[in-house]
Design an enzyme around this catalytic site. Structure first.
Site, mmCIF file in Angstrom:
data_model
loop_
_atom_site.group_PDB
_atom_site.id
_atom_site.type_symbol
_atom_site.label_atom_id
_atom_site.label_comp_id
_atom_site.label_asym_id
_atom_site.label_seq_id
_atom_site.Cartn_x
_atom_site.Cartn_y
_atom_site.Cartn_z
ATOM 1 N N ARG A 239 59.227 -26.496 -4.325
ATOM 2 C CA ARG A 239 60.359 -27.013 -5.091
ATOM 3 C C ARG A 239 59.796 -27.919 -6.176
ATOM 4 O O ARG A 239 58.822 -28.648 -5.938
ATOM 5 C CB ARG A 239 61.321 -27.822 -4.209
ATOM 6 C CG ARG A 239 62.197 -26.972 -3.292
ATOM 7 C CD ARG A 239 63.275 -26.186 -4.041
ATOM 8 N NE ARG A 239 64.138 -25.430 -3.135
ATOM 9 C CZ ARG A 239 63.939 -24.157 -2.775
ATOM 10 N NH1 ARG A 239 62.905 -23.477 -3.256
ATOM 11 N NH2 ARG A 239 64.774 -23.552 -1.958
ATOM 12 N N GLU A 268 65.927 -27.379 -12.999
ATOM 13 C CA GLU A 268 66.004 -25.960 -13.394
ATOM 14 C C GLU A 268 67.389 -25.646 -13.920
ATOM 15 O O GLU A 268 68.363 -26.232 -13.444
ATOM 16 C CB GLU A 268 65.690 -25.078 -12.176
ATOM 17 C CG GLU A 268 64.265 -25.287 -11.685
ATOM 18 C CD GLU A 268 63.932 -24.492 -10.418
ATOM 19 O OE1 GLU A 268 64.767 -23.688 -9.971
ATOM 20 O OE2 GLU A 268 62.836 -24.688 -9.892
ATOM 21 N N HIS A 287 61.508 -19.372 -11.167
ATOM 22 C CA HIS A 287 61.883 -19.441 -9.752
ATOM 23 C C HIS A 287 62.186 -18.045 -9.169
ATOM 24 O O HIS A 287 63.308 -17.762 -8.751
ATOM 25 C CB HIS A 287 63.099 -20.379 -9.571
ATOM 26 C CG HIS A 287 63.219 -20.897 -8.177
ATOM 27 N ND1 HIS A 287 63.756 -22.116 -7.875
ATOM 28 C CD2 HIS A 287 62.868 -20.358 -6.980
ATOM 29 C CE1 HIS A 287 63.743 -22.309 -6.570
ATOM 30 N NE2 HIS A 287 63.202 -21.244 -5.993
HETATM 31 P P1 NAP Z 1 58.095 -23.667 6.766
HETATM 32 O O1 NAP Z 1 57.657 -22.529 7.624
HETATM 33 O O2 NAP Z 1 59.062 -24.653 7.310
HETATM 34 O O3 NAP Z 1 56.786 -24.431 6.249
HETATM 35 C C1 NAP Z 1 56.822 -25.671 5.643
HETATM 36 C C2 NAP Z 1 55.536 -26.399 6.006
HETATM 37 O O4 NAP Z 1 55.517 -27.663 5.336
HETATM 38 C C3 NAP Z 1 55.411 -26.702 7.492
HETATM 39 O O5 NAP Z 1 54.171 -26.222 7.925
HETATM 40 C C4 NAP Z 1 55.489 -28.213 7.602
HETATM 41 O O6 NAP Z 1 54.601 -28.667 8.617
HETATM 42 C C5 NAP Z 1 55.020 -28.660 6.212
HETATM 43 N N1 NAP Z 1 55.564 -29.954 5.848
HETATM 44 C C6 NAP Z 1 56.844 -30.382 5.918
HETATM 45 N N2 NAP Z 1 56.942 -31.656 5.515
HETATM 46 C C7 NAP Z 1 55.687 -32.041 5.187
HETATM 47 C C8 NAP Z 1 55.137 -33.272 4.736
HETATM 48 N N3 NAP Z 1 55.889 -34.348 4.543
HETATM 49 N N4 NAP Z 1 53.808 -33.313 4.500
HETATM 50 C C9 NAP Z 1 53.014 -32.248 4.722
HETATM 51 N N5 NAP Z 1 53.488 -31.057 5.170
HETATM 52 C C10 NAP Z 1 54.803 -30.969 5.396
HETATM 53 O O7 NAP Z 1 58.753 -23.129 5.441
HETATM 54 P P2 NAP Z 1 58.416 -21.788 4.612
HETATM 55 O O8 NAP Z 1 59.316 -20.699 5.058
HETATM 56 O O9 NAP Z 1 56.951 -21.562 4.600
HETATM 57 O O10 NAP Z 1 58.924 -22.264 3.160
HETATM 58 C C11 NAP Z 1 58.330 -23.383 2.532
HETATM 59 C C12 NAP Z 1 59.107 -23.822 1.309
HETATM 60 O O11 NAP Z 1 58.873 -22.921 0.249
HETATM 61 C C13 NAP Z 1 60.631 -23.825 1.458
HETATM 62 O O12 NAP Z 1 61.104 -25.029 2.015
HETATM 63 C C14 NAP Z 1 61.116 -23.625 0.043
HETATM 64 O O13 NAP Z 1 61.388 -24.874 -0.561
HETATM 65 C C15 NAP Z 1 59.952 -22.974 -0.658
HETATM 66 N N6 NAP Z 1 60.252 -21.595 -1.092
HETATM 67 C C16 NAP Z 1 60.272 -21.322 -2.427
HETATM 68 C C17 NAP Z 1 60.524 -20.026 -2.850
HETATM 69 C C18 NAP Z 1 60.537 -19.699 -4.320
HETATM 70 O O14 NAP Z 1 61.246 -18.789 -4.716
HETATM 71 N N7 NAP Z 1 59.761 -20.361 -5.151
HETATM 72 C C19 NAP Z 1 60.762 -19.004 -1.934
HETATM 73 C C20 NAP Z 1 60.735 -19.320 -0.583
HETATM 74 C C21 NAP Z 1 60.470 -20.621 -0.169
HETATM 75 P P3 NAP Z 1 54.885 -30.036 9.417
HETATM 76 O O15 NAP Z 1 56.302 -29.990 9.855
HETATM 77 O O16 NAP Z 1 53.889 -30.015 10.518
HETATM 78 O O17 NAP Z 1 54.600 -31.127 8.450
#
Ligand code: NAP
Length: 320
Positions: A239, A268, A287
């Site tokens: 994000r 955005e 995005h």
């Molecule tokens: P996920 O499986 O929940 O992974 C997020 C990771 O971030 C987890 O491993 C979590 O580990 C870590 N995290 C959370 N808070 C943190 C912090 N304060 N410091 C360090 N690490 C932290 O989510 P995902 O499915 O991979 O998706 C990730 C993100 O990508 C989404 O939330 C979304 O915003 C973004 N996304 C963007 C697009 C796009 O079109 N550009 C598409 C899909 C997703 P811990 O809980 O152990 O910290």
């Protein structure tokens, strides 16, 4: 008995809703490209039993309090920073997102952005289009290698792990940072858990895949960019607000880091006069992380499946 009314905040193909028409009544905002105006959405909330929304809608306290019958908000995204989840919970409204179905598609785009930034793909395309190509030269548009380099993934969750898998195919060393360790990624992909500062210092590619939360807002700030190598390439597909864009601009403009690939921005959509677009060492995308036809259809279907399960008295597949 009346069918529950599902309000969808964008015009989506009829084929996707058709299988659900027997059970639900649908109402849709009539535009495919333009978001529903906020006052119209609030008005719709007087009647809707379910809401299928996108990250262009802010589902805050005001909106949730205007909802009379609403039972579920099905967000067509894995990130749900656009929704006031606490107020929804207090009001007994279920919130769902779309994890997993977009993981590989988003990881593909992340890697495409990384490769485009490293190998100056967009600069190369523009170079030809502007008719600047005169000779082959030893260092013409010479970028950075990707293979055998070190990638640092901040946010080793579902997408982070899928990116790490791709990185292993390029013989990269994988470092990662989370609040907690991801043992699966360590065992399956030999990813190495690293504290945030060390990751910034040691990585050739730094990839942000953390959700936007109070903790991650501006986690990539001026100090973070100063810690990176001068040849580092920064990729953000999470994000926009996890990055202080002014600090990023400064780091790129002053060659404190080499390049960036960005799919997301603090505010955005960005316009063509956005300062980051002036720089040759930045690749910007609107995005489109999860934007393959297959995945976008699957995300919409998952939203509808979640709504269906809830109204059948079952647990939705992917509650947040
Ligand atoms: P996920 O499986 O929940 O992974 C997020 C990771 O971030 C987890 O491993 C979590 O580990 C870590 N995290 C959370 N808070 C943190 C912090 N304060 N410091 C360090 N690490 C932290 O989510 P995902 O499915 O991979 O998706 C990730 C993100 O990508 C989404 O939330 C979304 O915003 C973004 N996304 C963007 C697009 C796009 O079109 N550009 C598409 C899909 C997703 P811990 O809980 O152990 O910290």
């Amino acid at each position: 008995m009346n069918k529950p009314l599902v309000y969808i905040t964008r015009k989506i193909p009829n084929e996707i809703v058709e299988p659900f028409r027997e059970l639900f009544e649908f109402r849709m905002w009539e535009e495919a490209e333009e978001p529903v105006p906020r006052d119209r959405l609030i008005k719709e909330m007087e009647q809707a039993d379910a809401l299928l929304c996108l990250l262009t809608e802010t589902i805050d306290r005001e909106l949730l309090e205007s909802a009379v019958n609403l039972k579920i908000v099905a967000n067509m995204a894995v990130g749900y920073d656009n929704i006031d989840v606490n107020t929804a919970r207090d009001k007994g409204i279920t919130v769902t997102n779309t994890p997993d179905v977009l993981t590989n598609t988003t990881a593909d785009l992340t890697f495409a952005l990384l490769m485009a930034a490293a190998r100056k793909i967009v600069e190369g395309v523009n170079f030809i289009k502007k008719d600047k190509w005169e000779h082959w030269s030893p260092f013409l548009l010479a970028g950075s290698d990707i293979h055998h380099k070190t990638i640092g993934i901040v946010g080793m969750g579902r997408i982070g792990k899928a990116v790490a898998k791709r990185a292993k195919g390029f013989d990269m060393e994988v470092l990662y940072h989370n609040r907690s360790r991801n043992l699966e990624a360590e065992q399956e992909l030999q990813a190495i858990y690293t504290d945030f500062d060390k990751l910034l210092e040691r990585s050739d590619f730094i990839v942000s895949l953390v959700p936007l939360t109070n903790e991650t807002k501006h986690m990539f700030d001026r100090t973070s960019f100063q810690k990176m190598k001068s040849r580092a390439i920064f990729i953000n597909v999470s994000r926009g607000q996890v990055v202080d864009e002014t600090a990023l601009y400064h780091a790129l403009e002053s060659n404190e880091i080499a390049a960036a690939g960005l799919d997301v921005f603090e505010k955005e959509p960005i316009r063509a006069d956005h300062p980051l677009l002036e720089l040759d060492n930045v690749v910007c995308l609107p995005h489109i992380g999860s934007a393959s036809i297959e995945t976008r259809v699957r995300m919409l279907e998952l939203c509808l499946e979640n709504i269906l399960l809830l109204f059948n008295g079952e647990e939705p597949k992917t509650p947040v």
